[in-house]
Design an enzyme around this catalytic site. Structure first.
Site, short mmCIF file in Angstrom:
data_model
loop_
_atom_site.label_atom_id
_atom_site.label_comp_id
_atom_site.label_asym_id
_atom_site.label_seq_id
_atom_site.Cartn_x
_atom_site.Cartn_y
_atom_site.Cartn_z
N CYS A 161 6.17 4.94 0.20
CA CYS A 161 7.42 4.34 0.67
C CYS A 161 8.03 3.44 -0.41
O CYS A 161 9.24 3.45 -0.63
CB CYS A 161 7.18 3.56 1.96
SG CYS A 161 5.91 2.27 1.83
N ARG B 274 1.52 -8.56 1.41
CA ARG B 274 1.67 -8.11 2.78
C ARG B 274 2.02 -9.33 3.65
O ARG B 274 1.37 -10.37 3.55
CB ARG B 274 0.37 -7.46 3.28
CG ARG B 274 -0.04 -6.22 2.51
CD ARG B 274 0.86 -5.03 2.84
NE ARG B 274 0.47 -3.84 2.10
CZ ARG B 274 -0.42 -2.94 2.51
NH1 ARG B 274 -1.04 -3.12 3.67
NH2 ARG B 274 -0.69 -1.88 1.78
N ARG C 213 -7.68 -7.81 2.43
CA ARG C 213 -7.07 -7.09 3.55
C ARG C 213 -7.86 -7.26 4.85
O ARG C 213 -7.42 -6.82 5.90
CB ARG C 213 -6.92 -5.60 3.22
CG ARG C 213 -5.95 -5.34 2.09
CD ARG C 213 -5.55 -3.89 2.03
NE ARG C 213 -4.75 -3.61 0.84
CZ ARG C 213 -4.12 -2.46 0.61
NH1 ARG C 213 -4.20 -1.50 1.51
NH2 ARG C 213 -3.42 -2.28 -0.48
#
Length: 482
Positions: free
Chosen positions: A286, A367, A331
């Site tokens: 993306c 993120r 993460r």
């Protein structure tokens, strides 16, 4: 009071014109398989209010609303012409006709649409199979169902997943029907549990349960010469993805993630000429899709010496909801509570689509606690000096008049935030107010819907593989010509 009356009269006039346009728009689609738009805003399944809003949208391009009085006569001529499958931009046609100095309208339209006049409106549908049905898979399903209704060039035939139990198909159908980010499915969905079929707007989607691609015989479901879109991410290299080619009925494989090794990574609008007869392809990521078209036009016009891309990215399903073990650094921390610094391969991946960027870009990602819509901050050192207004004007024109109109959009508003970009079909949207230019230093801020915008790029690749991409009229020019 007079001013109020004038506004009301103006609105009622617009409503009257829009209601005259609706059956013409429908007739063009039904009889000619031609769809219309206003500077890229599709007029498919629209209301009279939608038509008016699309004409108002034109002020972003022309600095004034597009009068419905200008587009209605064009539509009235188009329905009487012998047209084939096409995507026709009424906004650009109106502008070009305005500049034609009184040319006969029918002669003007025949000149602008010469390539599609007298051509067949029939497209041979190509079978598509979705291997996986996660976030991207379900959005691809929605888009494919809508595209089949709009153009008829590609048709979703099946979805392959691993069974999660007796109620699997019911839950899969429910996830297709309802989406916390993108809202409800536009239509109706029913389930045939006996035959493992999800019916979506009259399209039968065969659910196939399998653990290994090679064990599937698609021909037993009447599926042939299919394009398999693997959105699982389980296999990224040629050996793994080639397992799909062992299945009966499969012709091509497209991965919805960056491909490894010698797999061509396709960013539609940039390097789709690499597709050719290649049977294993990748639609890149993306972020790569979001930034590559912008980088391409900036490099072609000004030259890029080097740069850095920082992605402020929505959290993904890969991250943990609560703190827990994760094989990736950082993460494992709660995605909804933290900004998480991580790596991205998007900067390096750009060079797979644009070899001239080899070794020129670095990149990182943060993120953040939002479910969708991300932003890339592109920090570039150029070969030539630039000014903010010149760069912005160029990118705005690229977004309206160039071959990259579907990849690059442009906004110029002090109030836009991430949720305003939810549902954009573009690969990336340049935020013009945020542009910084000083000498040879340029910083661009590019929004992108990392789910929906990316999924549309994937579908563009699928349609190109199938040879059913609808042509856009009037024809666009290369960005270098602007």
């Amino acid at each position: 009071m007079t001013e109020t009356v004038n506004h009301r009269d103006d609105w009622n006039h617009k409503i009257e014109l829009a209601q005259q346009m609706l059956p013409l728009i429908s007739r063009l689609h039904r009889e000619h398989n031609a769809v219309t738009s206003i500077y890229g805003r599709l007029l498919v399944g629209v209301t009279d209010i939608d038509v008016i809003k699309a004409h108002r949208y034109a002020r972003r391009i022309e600095e004034t609303e597009l009068p419905l009085d200008e587009t209605l006569p064009i539509l009235q001529e188009l329905v009487e012409m012998d047209l084939g499958t096409a995507s026709i931009d009424l906004g650009r046609l109106a502008r070009l006709y305005r500049e034609s100095n009184g040319q006969d309208m029918r002669a003007f339209l025949e000149e602008q649409l010469a390539d599609v006049v007298g051509t067949s409106s029939e497209l041979e549908a190509r079978d598509v199979v979705l291997y996986g049905f996660g976030r991207i898979g379900r959005l691809l399903a929605r888009i494919l169902i809508a595209r089949e209704a709009t153009y008829g060039g590609v048709r979703l035939r099946a979805v392959v997943v691993r069974s999660k139990g007796e109620a699997d198909i019911v839950k899969r159908a429910s996830l297709l029907r309802r989406d916390s980010v993108h809202g409800p499915f536009n239509g109706t969905i029913t389930v045939d549990r006996e035959n493992d079929i999800i019916w979506a707007n009259g399209t039968p989607i065969q659910m196939i349960y399998a653990n290994n691609p090679a064990e599937i015989d698609y021909t037993q479901y009447g599926i042939n010469n299919a394009i398999v879109v693997d959105n699982t991410g389980v296999w990224r290299d040629r050996d793994g993805l080639s397992k799909h080619l062992e299945s009966k009925g499969v012709d091509r494989v497209l991965l919805t993630a960056p491909g490894k090794g010698d797999i061509p990574n396709i960013v539609y609008g940039i390097n789709q000429d690499m597709i050719g007869e290649e049977r294993v392809l990748s639609a890149a990521s993306c972020t790569t899709n979001g930034i590559t078209p912008v980088l391409k036009v900036i490099n072609d016009r000004y030259g890029v010496n080097h740069g850095h891309v920082e992605t402020v990215h929505a959290y993904t399903n890969d991250q943990n909801l609560a703190d827990n073990f994760h094989k990736g650094d950082r993460r494992g921390r709660a995605a909804g509570l933290n900004m998480v610094l991580t790596e991205t391969g998007a900067a390096k991946a750009v060079s797979k689509a644009l070899p001239e960027f080899e070794g020129k870009l670095t990149g990182n990602a943060i993120r953040v606690p939002t479910p969708d819509v991300s932003m890339a901050v592109i920090n570039l050192e150029l070969e030539t000096e630039v000014e903010k207004d010149e760069v912005n004007n160029f990118l705005r024109r690229v977004s309206t008049d160039s071959e990259l109109r579907q990849q690059i959009d442009y906004i110029h508003s002090p109030e836009v935030v991430s949720t305003d970009l939810l549902g954009t079909t573009h690969a990336g949207v340049v935020d013009g107010l945020a542009t910084i230019a000083s000498g040879k230093h340029l910083v661009l801020y590019v929004w992108y819907d990392n789910e929906y915008g990316y999924s549309h790029q994937v579908i563009r690749v699928v349609e190109d593989i199938a040879g059913v991409r609808p042509k856009i009229y009037p024809p666009r020019v290369a960005p270098s010509e602007l």
